[in-house]
Motif scaffolding. Structure first.
Motif, mmCIF file in Angstrom:
data_model
loop_
_atom_site.group_PDB
_atom_site.id
_atom_site.type_symbol
_atom_site.label_atom_id
_atom_site.label_comp_id
_atom_site.label_asym_id
_atom_site.label_seq_id
_atom_site.Cartn_x
_atom_site.Cartn_y
_atom_site.Cartn_z
ATOM 1 N N PRO A 93 25.763 29.305 13.789
ATOM 2 C CA PRO A 93 25.718 30.528 15.097
ATOM 3 C C PRO A 93 25.235 31.471 15.168
ATOM 4 N N GLU A 94 25.126 32.544 15.972
ATOM 5 C CA GLU A 94 25.224 33.771 15.694
ATOM 6 C C GLU A 94 26.542 34.001 15.286
ATOM 7 N N GLU A 95 27.562 33.425 15.674
ATOM 8 C CA GLU A 95 28.906 34.329 15.449
ATOM 9 C C GLU A 95 29.779 34.607 14.229
ATOM 10 N N LEU A 96 29.011 33.566 13.306
ATOM 11 C CA LEU A 96 28.649 33.420 11.860
ATOM 12 C C LEU A 96 28.343 33.652 10.875
ATOM 13 N N GLN A 132 19.714 18.749 12.350
ATOM 14 C CA GLN A 132 20.585 19.513 14.288
ATOM 15 C C GLN A 132 22.339 20.144 13.342
ATOM 16 N N LEU A 133 22.306 19.171 11.961
ATOM 17 C CA LEU A 133 23.631 19.916 11.606
ATOM 18 C C LEU A 133 23.568 21.315 10.889
ATOM 19 N N LEU A 134 22.149 21.562 10.369
ATOM 20 C CA LEU A 134 22.218 22.667 9.825
ATOM 21 C C LEU A 134 21.914 24.113 11.009
ATOM 22 N N ARG A 135 21.662 23.436 12.141
ATOM 23 C CA ARG A 135 21.155 24.804 13.059
ATOM 24 C C ARG A 135 22.672 24.017 13.863
ATOM 25 N N THR A 136 23.813 23.819 13.867
ATOM 26 C CA THR A 136 25.116 23.519 14.879
ATOM 27 C C THR A 136 25.663 25.043 14.005
ATOM 28 N N LEU A 195 31.554 23.517 17.268
ATOM 29 C CA LEU A 195 31.079 23.317 16.013
ATOM 30 C C LEU A 195 31.847 21.952 15.695
ATOM 31 N N TRP A 196 32.642 21.246 15.635
ATOM 32 C CA TRP A 196 33.364 20.026 15.267
ATOM 33 C C TRP A 196 32.714 19.501 16.354
ATOM 34 N N SER A 197 32.502 20.092 17.288
ATOM 35 C CA SER A 197 32.293 18.670 18.706
ATOM 36 C C SER A 197 30.520 18.489 18.494
ATOM 37 N N ALA A 198 30.207 19.392 17.950
ATOM 38 C CA ALA A 198 28.500 19.144 18.245
ATOM 39 C C ALA A 198 27.819 18.284 16.687
ATOM 40 N N ALA A 199 29.014 18.348 15.743
ATOM 41 C CA ALA A 199 28.708 17.627 15.017
ATOM 42 C C ALA A 199 29.091 15.978 14.262
#
Length: 693
Positions: free
Chosen positions: A145-148, A138-142, A14-18
């Motif tokens: 994720p399914e895990e959350l 992109q931030l909203l989708r990031t 998550l951090w890497s994507a953001a």
């Protein structure tokens, strides 16, 4: 624990994507900070909203066939906030690219602020206009994720903490301590039990102390908003916003003021707080001594002044403040640098006066790596101004450095049963024996329940292995390879052993379950139950090893067979069918192992308490706990370091290690390596022949 196992990978992804989006834009880290934290706030709020929504709707009263409308108060009572449809995260994620996402987020935040006045002007809004539409998408989708989507508050707490720390690392914030690990705050709340009145945190960061105090009251089946009033002080305006967001997402509110607590008491709570909780900055040495020397919150005087007329170390300023805020029945619990408990000179003088009040209740040593932002060990201090007379001349010293679980390679915390067991020691210190016995009973009850839950997974693994064996057995017979035949014999023998162990376990479960029906929470009966249930723990350990061996043997058999089937072009069974059966067996094994681990886990939690306190009474345990007199403390330079009194724990044996089983597993691995070596040698020889060598 299952949800925490992958938390490190989720956080980093998550951090890497953001951060990649930030790095590829024109935004500075401090411009990106609040918009991202606002989105995490919304995602967390939506998760809590969904968690309680169905129950709230199902419990709404009806009159004349018409059900009352949902209100925000319904959600506040359940520790959540009400979200209008356009403020729900799924709605925001699902916006088309043609939509103005910044305006949609601003509208979402405005609707929340309109419903909750405590958040007025707190949530990020205009900041979203600084981000491009595709970046927001992109931030909203990031952050979705399914895990959350089914994650608990602990998961979001970790992610919240991780993002705060990561932003501090890239210069988005001042690097202060925003978030105290949940397990430490829960231990503090478990010991001081904030169940009423004024709760103060003069260094409140993102408000975690308040949230866990509310959870403590919720576990008592009470409404924290009715019983607790939260007061906080924080020097950083951005962190205040984060604290108010954190409170709101849990359906709470509090009076949090911007202040530097060294010099200010914005709530005027001297001698008025029922509970004080804090994780202050450690070892600060820039406090103006002249400005604080006459502060009424320093009843024991200044802890020492250096040549620059600065307080040499601010630790004892905080400790004195916490003590002074308490009313005559108040309790305090706070995190403090390990240096403070044995500091010398002027700090020792202050500590002596504090100990002589008789209000120091307990000291708990915590090992390193409990925090993201610092790896050093720390200690938890506890004051109680209403200590009973029999405890006035004693302090409970508890060394919890050997009690922990690994969450990631770098982060440790307390498992729920470890937290409960540490708390139970404090109960014994306070003479609350029945609470201790009820906890032991809870652990043992969970042991039996977990054992009962193993029945179907045990059968499922047996069926999966039988299916695989039935598929491959005729083909192996047709191939006629001695090594394959031997592997099949080993698998069938291991299956027989597994079935015998499973049968013995099932019989034991029935006997223990029957015995448990007649057990009440008395020490004698619970000790008998603990001894009887030991066999459940041993069976579960053995069955885990048996199931692992079954899977390794079956996997080795299939790998060997795949080579021969390829060479001989054997048509039946197909490798695909066998791999499908192997996957079923592996899923069955994983499910079973998870259940079996719970049996031993709960029994060991009960055994830990019963072994150390067999009479359900507090006693000194080397390396863990000691009830220390003030005379002993005086003889040790007024030190409050637990390790100085409890001594060293005896070295524990790992009773889960099975040498014979380890050798069997090594044998399996070695045989496989030998087979591969023979094949590789043949390939090399063939290659040389092709080259005419």
């Amino acid at each position: 624990m299952a949800q925490l196992e992958n938390i490190e990978a989720i956080e980093k992804r998550l951090w890497s994507a953001a951060d990649t989006l930030r790095a590829n834009s024109n935004y500075a880290a401090n411009e990106y900070f609040m918009p991202v934290m606002g989105l995490i706030f919304l995602r967390h709020a939506y998760s809590r909203y969904l968690a309680v929504k169905d129950d709230i709707i199902a419990s709404l009263p009806s009159r004349g066939g018409k059900t009352r409308e949902v209100t925000k108060e319904d959600f506040s009572q359940r520790g959540a906030i009400y979200l209008q449809p356009h403020a729900q995260f799924d709605t925001l994620v699902g916006l088309p690219d043609s939509a103005d996402r910044a305006q949609a987020l601003i509208s979402a935040m405005e609707s929340i602020e309109a419903d909750y006045s405590s958040l007025a002007g707190v949530l990020p809004k205009a900041e979203y206009q600084q981000l491009e539409n595709n970046v927001l998408g992109q931030l909203l989708r990031t952050l979705n994720p399914e895990e959350l989507k089914k994650a608990t508050g602990d998961i979001f707490g970790r992610i919240y903490e991780y993002f705060l720390t990561a932003f501090a690392d890239v210069g988005a914030h001042d690097g202060g301590e925003f978030f105290t690990p949940v397990s430490l705050v829960r231990l503090i709340t478990n010991i001081i039990e904030p169940d009423h009145g004024k709760v103060l945190d003069p260094a409140c960061g993102s408000g975690g102390m308040f949230v866990q105090s509310a959870h403590f009251v919720e576990r008592l089946k009470q409404n924290p908003s009715e019983l607790l009033t939260f007061y906080g002080a924080e020097k950083n305006a951005t962190t205040i916003r984060l604290a108010k967001m954190n409170l709101a997402v849990h359906g709470l509110s509090g009076d949090i003021q911007k202040a530097i607590s060294y010099y200010e008491d914005p709530h005027e709570l001297l001698h008025k707080a029922d509970f004080v909780m804090a994780n202050p900055p450690f070892n600060v040495d820039e406090v103006d001594a002249e400005a604080v020397k006459n502060d009424p919150r320093l009843p024991f005087g200044l802890p020492g002044v250096n040549k620059g007329n600065k307080v040499s170390n601010g630790n004892y300023l905080w400790i004195s403040y916490f003590y002074s805020y308490l009313n005559d029945k108040g309790r305090a619990g706070f995190v403090m640098s390990s240096q403070a408990s044995s500091a010398g000179r002027d700090e020792a003088r202050v500590r002596q006066k504090l100990v002589e009040t008789g209000h120091v209740d307990a000291m708990v040593a915590i090992r390193s790596n409990f925090f993201y932002t610092r790896t050093v060990p720390c200690e938890l201090w506890f004051f109680d101004k209403a200590k009973p007379a029999e405890h006035k001349d004693h302090v409970l010293m508890l060394d919890a450095r050997n009690t922990y679980r690994k969450v990631t390679r770098k982060i440790y915390d307390f498992a729920p049963d470890q937290l409960a067991n540490l708390t139970a020691i404090v109960w014994l210190y306070r003479g609350e024996q029945q609470r201790f016995l009820d906890l032991v009973a809870e652990h043992l009850g969970e042991t039996v329940a977990a054992a009962r839950d193993c029945r179907e997974p045990l059968i499922a693994l047996r069926n999966a292995i039988d299916t695989l064996t039935d598929q491959i057995k005729p083909a192996i017979s047709a191939v006629g390879n001695a090594a394959l035949t031997q592997s099949l014999v080993e698998l069938e023998s291991a299956t027989t052993d597994y079935c015998a162990e499973a049968g013995a376990f099932d019989s034991d479960v029935q006997a223990c379950n029957s015995f448990w029906q007649g057990v009440t929470s008395t020490n004698a009966l619970l000790l008998a139950a603990g001894n009887k249930f030991k066999s459940l723990a041993e069976h579960s350990r053995d069955l885990i090893k048996d199931s692992d061996l079954l899977y390794k043997l079956s996997s080795r058999l299939l790998e060997d067979y795949a080579r021969y089937a390829h060479e001989d072009d054997t048509p039946n069974p197909t490798i695909r069918d066998l791999n499908r059966s192997r996957k079923t067996a592996e899923e069955s094994r994983k499910s079973l192992v998870e259940k079996l681990k719970q049996v031993r886990h709960y029994w060991k939690a009960a055994h830990w308490l019963q072994e150390k306190f067999p009479s359900a009474e507090l006693r000194d345990i080397p390396g863990l706990v000691k009830r220390v007199s003030l005379a002993q403390i005086a003889a040790n330079d007024w030190s409050l370091t637990p390790g100085r009194y409890v001594g060293q724990a005896p070295e524990e044996q790992d009773d889960d290690f099975d040498f014979e089983q380890a050798l069997r597993e090594i044998h399996i691995e070695l045989r496989g390596l030998n087979d591969e070596a023979v094949e590789l040698a043949a390939e090399i020889a063939s290659s040389f022949e092709g080259l005419g060598i």
